[in-house]
Design an enzyme around this catalytic site. Structure first.
Site, short mmCIF file in Angstrom:
data_model
loop_
_atom_site.label_atom_id
_atom_site.label_comp_id
_atom_site.label_asym_id
_atom_site.label_seq_id
_atom_site.Cartn_x
_atom_site.Cartn_y
_atom_site.Cartn_z
N GLY A 89 1.35 -4.67 -3.82
CA GLY A 89 2.24 -4.39 -4.94
C GLY A 89 2.69 -5.66 -5.65
N ASP A 122 9.12 -5.27 -8.32
CA ASP A 122 8.94 -6.09 -9.53
C ASP A 122 7.70 -6.97 -9.47
OD1 ASP A 122 9.65 -7.91 -7.63
OD2 ASP A 122 11.47 -8.62 -8.64
N GLY A 123 6.97 -6.91 -8.35
CA GLY A 123 5.74 -7.71 -8.24
C GLY A 123 5.99 -9.18 -7.96
N ASP A 250 0.69 -1.52 8.26
CA ASP A 250 0.17 -2.27 7.11
C ASP A 250 0.33 -3.77 7.30
OD1 ASP A 250 2.94 -1.28 6.80
OD2 ASP A 250 2.97 -2.58 5.07
N ASP A 260 2.24 -11.55 7.30
CA ASP A 260 3.50 -11.05 6.72
C ASP A 260 4.72 -11.50 7.51
OD1 ASP A 260 2.24 -10.04 4.60
OD2 ASP A 260 2.52 -7.92 5.06
P1 AMP Z 1 6.06 -5.80 3.05
O1 AMP Z 1 7.38 -5.29 3.49
O2 AMP Z 1 6.11 -7.15 2.39
O3 AMP Z 1 5.01 -5.74 4.10
O4 AMP Z 1 5.59 -4.82 1.86
C1 AMP Z 1 5.43 -3.45 2.02
C2 AMP Z 1 4.87 -2.88 0.73
O5 AMP Z 1 5.78 -3.07 -0.34
C3 AMP Z 1 3.56 -3.50 0.28
O6 AMP Z 1 2.80 -2.49 -0.32
C4 AMP Z 1 4.01 -4.53 -0.74
O7 AMP Z 1 3.00 -4.85 -1.66
C5 AMP Z 1 5.15 -3.80 -1.41
N1 AMP Z 1 6.12 -4.73 -1.99
C6 AMP Z 1 6.98 -5.54 -1.32
N2 AMP Z 1 7.73 -6.25 -2.19
C7 AMP Z 1 7.35 -5.91 -3.43
C8 AMP Z 1 7.75 -6.28 -4.75
N3 AMP Z 1 8.71 -7.18 -4.95
N4 AMP Z 1 7.11 -5.71 -5.78
C9 AMP Z 1 6.14 -4.81 -5.61
N5 AMP Z 1 5.73 -4.39 -4.39
C10 AMP Z 1 6.32 -4.93 -3.30
MG MG Z 2 3.19 -6.23 4.27
#
Ligand code: AMP
Ligand code: MG
Length: 486
Positions: A89, A122-123, A250, A260
């Site tokens: 994301g 927000d990406g 994931d 991560d």
């Molecule tokens: P994470 O907790 O970093 O492993 O992320 C879990 C999911 O949330 C993944 O699909 C990430 O790409 C998405 N994600 C985390 N933070 C963001 C963000 N700021 N904008 C878009 N997607 C996010």
């Molecule tokens: Mg992740």
């Protein structure tokens, strides 16, 4: 050419990713650059001394020639609940390169803008978590724990909103792949057997080529190999006191690398119940629960692969079941073997497990620091005062340990060498990580992190400055909390 791309994932087909480019940022500035990693990836010399150009490339403002930017599809169980659609994301896989040993690595920008998988996000990525990933992954690498690494951190000149406004950053992650348990789940829950088969073949080719020629169904040796890698990984985490903090499916890489670094932390006082992540209310990802969760995650992977074993689900289950039921025994063998090594013992009989458990119980009950204890034990082999101190603390356990070691010069040499390679003298202690992150954010320079990294890159040999990073925090981390790096 900036990077010699050799892209392979992109050929798997549209189901595996979305083509999307990073969103440019207004004022990219290079903050961290990992020189040794850059050298191993054979980056073009023209880039080496040009920070402005690096900032443009590793913020996503320019895509290097040959890059094919994609966001990968995956799903995952988050805290035990299935999210059928996750995916990158806020990350862009810009391509793969072969390093100077001909090993394939993904080059991924993270925090580089939204993608079709962004959902509410927000990406973007805040600077603090980007630096944390840089420091923690570098520390893990030099601790000899399999891990993804970071090539660069670029500040964006833009703010991101995370409860307050924070500076934004893009971190470049280098990983031996981004295939996750959740990537298999993505196709399995969609009943897309063709893509599942393609993914299995690809993962075997990329990570487990030795089983390519295995006779019979390849799912079994694949699963066996992934499980073995995960056991080795978690045992290594536990060797150095690492708590991942968010072992959702994931966030589990099929390669067996740590990936991560959101809410990760290091355990101070030995206690299997240690949890620092503010969102892990039930202690699902506590230090001592990491093996159980690994088995849980491997069971989810096995479920995905059932249709590739047999059309008859019962038959498929009967075939994978033994692999999962052997997990605990295999884990314990590796885990106690690791602890034996930390105590200078090459091998340990199963009956000696109690002797090790006794030490761990003492450490828990007497609230002793995990890293410090093993460093002290190592150093006590040639420091009589320290040996006497430890005898005070640990009672006759210490004498029994010395009997175990045997006192011949040969034994002592062997034990010392084993302990010195398994017991770090320094780890990225939470209070130092936090202090350094704050210093970098406030000053806008990397001096505090550079000093810290110099020490962390030598975790088994004390440098002049190591002593500045070995202290246990005042509150022994009782009040320490981490947050997801999103
Ligand atoms: P994470 O907790 O970093 O492993 O992320 C879990 C999911 O949330 C993944 O699909 C990430 O790409 C998405 N994600 C985390 N933070 C963001 C963000 N700021 N904008 C878009 N997607 C996010
Ligand atoms: Mg992740």
């Amino acid at each position: 050419m900036i990077l010699k791309f050799s892209n392979s994932y992109i050929h798997l087909g549209d189901a595996f990713y979305q083509r999307v480019s990073p969103t440019p940022v207004s004022k990219p500035e290079l903050l961290f650059w990992n020189n040794t990693l850059a050298e191993s990836l054979q980056l073009s010399e023209s880039l080496q001394n040009n920070a402005a150009l690096k900032a443009q490339y590793f913020s996503g403002n320019f895509l290097p020639e040959g890059a094919e930017s994609i966001a990968l599809a995956y799903c995952g169980h988050q805290f035990g609940h299935l999210s059928p659609q996750l995916g990158d994301g806020r990350a862009h896989l810009i391509g793969e390169v072969l390093d100077n040993n001909n090993h394939r690595f993904d080059i991924q920008l993270k925090g580089s803008g939204s993608t079709p998988f962004s959902r509410q996000g927000d990406g973007r990525c805040a600077l603090g978590p980007a630096i944390r990933e840089y420091i923690m992954s570098e520390a893990m690498y030099f601790l000899a724990v399999p891990t993804t690494r970071c090539l660069a951190v670029v500040t964006t000149g833009e703010s991101v909103y995370r409860e307050t406004l924070r500076p934004g950053a893009v971190v470049t992650r280098v990983a031996s792949s981004h295939i996750r348990v959740g990537t298999f789940q993505y196709f399995a829950i969609r009943n897309d057997i063709e893509s599942l088969t393609t993914l299995l073949d690809y993962a075997i080719n990329r990570h487990y080529p030795e089983i390519k020629e295995a006779p019979g169904n390849r799912v079994i040796p694949f699963l066996e190999s992934v499980i073995a890698k995960q056991i080795a990984l978690v045992v290594n985490w536990m060797r150095v006191g690492f708590i991942h903090g968010v072992m959702n499916t994931d966030n589990v890489a099929i390669s067996g690398e740590t990936i991560d670094f959101g809410p990760c932390a290091m355990m101070g006082i030995y206690d299997p119940h240690t949890v620092y992540s503010s969102i892990d209310k039930q202690g699902r990802y506590a230090f001592g629960n990491q093996p159980n969760i690994t088995l849980w995650n491997m069971t989810r992977l096995a479920e995905c692969l059932l249709p590739l074993i047999s059309h008859d689900e019962k038959e498929a289950i009967a075939i994978v079941e033994p692999l999962l039921s052997q997990f605990t025994q295999k884990f314990e063998h590796a885990y106690f073997g690791m602890l034996a090594n930390k105590l200078g013992l090459v091998e340990i009989e199963l009956s000696d497990k109690d002797f090790i458990i006794e030490l761990l119980n003492q450490m828990k009950n007497k609230q002793l620091d995990y890293t410090q204890m093993f460093t002290d034990l190592t150093q006590s082999l040639d420091d009589e005062d320290l040996a006497n101190e430890l005898k005070e603390t640990l009672g006759d356990w210490y004498d029994r340990w010395k009997v175990y070691l045997g006192d011949s010069t040969e034994n002592m040499k062997l034990a010392t060498a084993l302990m010195k390679t398994n017991n770090p003298v320094v780890i990225p202690r939470n209070h130092h990580v936090e202090r350094v992150l704050t210093a970098c954010e406030e000053t806008g320079n990397t001096q505090a992190a550079d000093d810290f990294l110099t020490v962390l890159r030598s975790p088994y040999n004390e440098l002049a400055n190591t002593i500045n990073y070995q202290d246990v925090p005042m509150d022994e981390d009782r009040n320490y909390r981490t947050f997801c790096g999103t």
